[in-house]
Design an enzyme around this catalytic site. Structure first.
Site, PDB file in Angstrom:
ATOM      1  N   ARG A 149      44.045  37.525  31.282  1.00  0.00           N
ATOM      2  CA  ARG A 149      43.952  36.207  30.632  1.00  0.00           C
ATOM      3  C   ARG A 149      42.606  35.553  30.869  1.00  0.00           C
ATOM      4  O   ARG A 149      42.053  34.920  29.979  1.00  0.00           O
ATOM      5  CB  ARG A 149      45.088  35.313  31.122  1.00  0.00           C
ATOM      6  CG  ARG A 149      46.432  35.798  30.632  1.00  0.00           C
ATOM      7  CD  ARG A 149      47.555  34.911  31.100  1.00  0.00           C
ATOM      8  NE  ARG A 149      48.822  35.543  30.824  1.00  0.00           N
ATOM      9  CZ  ARG A 149      49.419  36.410  31.632  1.00  0.00           C
ATOM     10  NH1 ARG A 149      48.866  36.741  32.780  1.00  0.00           N
ATOM     11  NH2 ARG A 149      50.561  36.963  31.300  1.00  0.00           N
ATOM     12  N   ILE A 150      42.068  35.693  32.081  1.00  0.00           N
ATOM     13  CA  ILE A 150      40.782  35.041  32.363  1.00  0.00           C
ATOM     14  C   ILE A 150      39.645  35.779  31.654  1.00  0.00           C
ATOM     15  O   ILE A 150      38.802  35.153  30.997  1.00  0.00           O
ATOM     16  CB  ILE A 150      40.549  34.916  33.886  1.00  0.00           C
ATOM     17  CG1 ILE A 150      41.627  34.007  34.499  1.00  0.00           C
ATOM     18  CG2 ILE A 150      39.146  34.369  34.166  1.00  0.00           C
ATOM     19  CD1 ILE A 150      41.641  33.962  36.018  1.00  0.00           C
ATOM     20  N   ASP A 170      38.465  47.489  31.471  1.00  0.00           N
ATOM     21  CA  ASP A 170      39.820  47.283  31.970  1.00  0.00           C
ATOM     22  C   ASP A 170      40.662  48.459  31.524  1.00  0.00           C
ATOM     23  O   ASP A 170      40.955  48.605  30.336  1.00  0.00           O
ATOM     24  CB  ASP A 170      40.409  45.969  31.421  1.00  0.00           C
ATOM     25  CG  ASP A 170      41.728  45.617  32.119  1.00  0.00           C
ATOM     26  OD1 ASP A 170      42.456  46.557  32.516  1.00  0.00           O
ATOM     27  OD2 ASP A 170      42.013  44.420  32.277  1.00  0.00           O
ATOM     28  N   ALA A 232      37.473  36.238  41.771  1.00  0.00           N
ATOM     29  CA  ALA A 232      38.783  36.904  41.686  1.00  0.00           C
ATOM     30  C   ALA A 232      39.425  36.920  43.076  1.00  0.00           C
ATOM     31  O   ALA A 232      40.137  35.981  43.434  1.00  0.00           O
ATOM     32  CB  ALA A 232      38.614  38.298  41.108  1.00  0.00           C
ATOM     33  N   ASP A 257      33.352  32.775  45.138  1.00  0.00           N
ATOM     34  CA  ASP A 257      34.319  31.687  45.298  1.00  0.00           C
ATOM     35  C   ASP A 257      35.447  32.134  46.222  1.00  0.00           C
ATOM     36  O   ASP A 257      36.293  31.332  46.590  1.00  0.00           O
ATOM     37  CB  ASP A 257      34.875  31.304  43.922  1.00  0.00           C
ATOM     38  CG  ASP A 257      35.808  30.102  43.975  1.00  0.00           C
ATOM     39  OD1 ASP A 257      35.413  29.080  44.581  1.00  0.00           O
ATOM     40  OD2 ASP A 257      36.928  30.180  43.435  1.00  0.00           O
ATOM     41  N   GLU A 262      40.105  34.887  54.029  1.00  0.00           N
ATOM     42  CA  GLU A 262      40.075  33.459  53.680  1.00  0.00           C
ATOM     43  C   GLU A 262      40.957  32.701  54.639  1.00  0.00           C
ATOM     44  O   GLU A 262      42.088  33.148  54.863  1.00  0.00           O
ATOM     45  CB  GLU A 262      40.559  33.252  52.243  1.00  0.00           C
ATOM     46  CG  GLU A 262      39.416  33.218  51.265  1.00  0.00           C
ATOM     47  CD  GLU A 262      39.823  32.973  49.825  1.00  0.00           C
ATOM     48  OE1 GLU A 262      40.654  32.080  49.585  1.00  0.00           O
ATOM     49  OE2 GLU A 262      39.303  33.681  48.966  1.00  0.00           O
ATOM     50  N   HIS A 281      36.923  28.722  47.117  1.00  0.00           N
ATOM     51  CA  HIS A 281      38.073  29.071  46.243  1.00  0.00           C
ATOM     52  C   HIS A 281      38.468  27.872  45.369  1.00  0.00           C
ATOM     53  O   HIS A 281      39.613  27.412  45.392  1.00  0.00           O
ATOM     54  CB  HIS A 281      39.268  29.560  47.087  1.00  0.00           C
ATOM     55  CG  HIS A 281      40.224  30.428  46.313  1.00  0.00           C
ATOM     56  ND1 HIS A 281      40.781  31.578  46.826  1.00  0.00           N
ATOM     57  CD2 HIS A 281      40.722  30.311  45.051  1.00  0.00           C
ATOM     58  CE1 HIS A 281      41.591  32.121  45.923  1.00  0.00           C
ATOM     59  NE2 HIS A 281      41.567  31.375  44.822  1.00  0.00           N
ATOM     60  N   ILE A 282      37.466  27.391  44.628  1.00  0.00           N
ATOM     61  CA  ILE A 282      37.715  26.222  43.762  1.00  0.00           C
ATOM     62  C   ILE A 282      37.485  26.527  42.282  1.00  0.00           C
ATOM     63  O   ILE A 282      37.377  25.604  41.474  1.00  0.00           O
ATOM     64  CB  ILE A 282      36.848  25.001  44.168  1.00  0.00           C
ATOM     65  CG1 ILE A 282      35.352  25.344  44.160  1.00  0.00           C
ATOM     66  CG2 ILE A 282      37.273  24.433  45.506  1.00  0.00           C
ATOM     67  CD1 ILE A 282      34.437  24.125  44.188  1.00  0.00           C
ATOM     68  N   ALA A 284      39.456  27.421  40.117  1.00  0.00           N
ATOM     69  CA  ALA A 284      40.548  26.867  39.290  1.00  0.00           C
ATOM     70  C   ALA A 284      40.775  25.380  39.569  1.00  0.00           C
ATOM     71  O   ALA A 284      41.723  24.793  39.051  1.00  0.00           O
ATOM     72  CB  ALA A 284      41.835  27.634  39.549  1.00  0.00           C
TER      73      ALA A 284
END
Ligand SMILES: O=C(O)[C@H](O)COP(=O)(O)O
Length: 310
Positions: A149-150, A170, A232, A257, A262, A281-282, A284
């Site tokens: 989707r992304i 992919d 990702a 990101d 983490e 991790h921002i 989104a």
């Protein structure tokens, strides 16, 4: 009554979806260490990035559903969920546009030496303006690894927004879903993509197959001066190899990101690497996407318990 655990804050609109006479909302918790114990008496968990172990799932006897706020389920022991019959949902489309916008920003910011030029300017070095020559994306080749989707949301933005050529890799999607545009093509292999791309952006889930997909050997195959964007999952890229590729100036720059682990280690060799931009991790994290993720994750719990239409 259904007991729903929301261990970390979500958008108020998502909390509103959970408000129902038959629902008791529990949380927030102060740390991931409290998660396992708090899960023991709940029917559902709405989880962001904190890890949910197999042990936590096995000892949560009432648990029926885990709703992921976002799309990556690598923080959840899915095998334990399968064995216990725990249903896992994701917020399928909530963050694709916002993550795509992050990638556009990342590509431009890293390729224009924005951070170094800003630091030079603030240090009084106005002449940085004749040193920090960047890269224009129009006509360049950007490799999109992962056409979920992304990847599918990002590709038209790269074509129409940056006027770039896009190479897609992919192995899990049919070729006929590729954006129909002369500037968009399939790569025959991942190596073919990395050899041709002026920038590579990663949009795959973390799986045994994608773990360290960008190791020293693969980074070495990237074009000299190319850029790498990872919004990702951290473990897809070998951090030590990335530091080497940046320090030797084989790569022109990178944007991360996400990290392995983490949260990232405080004393981190990455922090010293040249032309590396990092965010926590921002990708989104826009008001819009966070609201959609909260609402959709909460709605999936309510639907599971037949407490909401839809
Ligand atoms: O903050 C969050 O909850 C995240 O954005 C999670 O999103 P992801 O799993 O899609 O990275």
């Amino acid at each position: 009554m259904r007991r729903v655990l929301v261990p970390q804050a979500i958008d108020p609109a998502g909390m509103e979806v959970l408000r129902h006479p038959e629902v008791i909302i529990l949380g927030p918790l102060s740390s991931p260490d409290e998660l396992s114990a708090a899960m023991r008496e709940v029917d559902a968990v709405l989880i962001r990035l904190w890890p949910i172990s197999g042990e936590a799932i096995r000892s949560a006897r009432r648990l029926k559903v885990i709703a992921k706020h976002g799309v990556g389920t690598d923080n959840i022991d899915l095998e334990a969920c399968r064995k216990r019959g725990v249903h896992v949902t994701i917020t399928e489309t909530a963050n694709r546009g916002t993550v795509s916008e992050y990638v556009l920003g990342a590509l431009i910011t890293v390729a224009r030496h924005w951070k170094a030029a800003e630091e030079a300017l603030k240090a009084g070095d106005y002449e940085g303006r004749i040193r920090y020559y960047g890269t224009e994306w129009a006509g360049k080749t950007i490799g999109v690894v992962g056409y979920g989707r992304i990847g599918r949301s990002l590709t038209p933005r790269l074509v129409h927004g940056l006027h770039a050529q896009v190479l897609v890799y992919d192995p899990y999607v049919p070729r006929d879903i590729l954006m129909d545009h002369p500037q968009v093509q399939w790569a025959d292999s991942l190596d073919a993509l990395v050899k041709a791309a002026d920038a590579v952006t990663l949009h795959t889930p973390l799986t045994p197959e994608t773990y360290r997909m960008f190791d020293a050997a693969r980074l070495a195959k990237m074009k000299p001066g190319a850029f790498l964007i990872n919004a990702a999952r951290g473990p897809i890229v070998d951090p030590v190899a990335l530091v080497d590729a940046l320090t030797s100036h084989h790569l022109g720059g990178a944007v991360l990101d996400v990290f392995d682990p983490e949260p990232p280690l405080a004393d981190n060799p990455l922090w010293e690497a040249p032309n590396l931009l990092v965010t926590p991790h921002i990708a989104a994290s826009t008001h819009e996407a966070v609201q959609r993720m909260g609402v959709e994750a909460a709605a999936s719990i309510m639907q599971h318990f037949h407490l909401r239409e839809g």
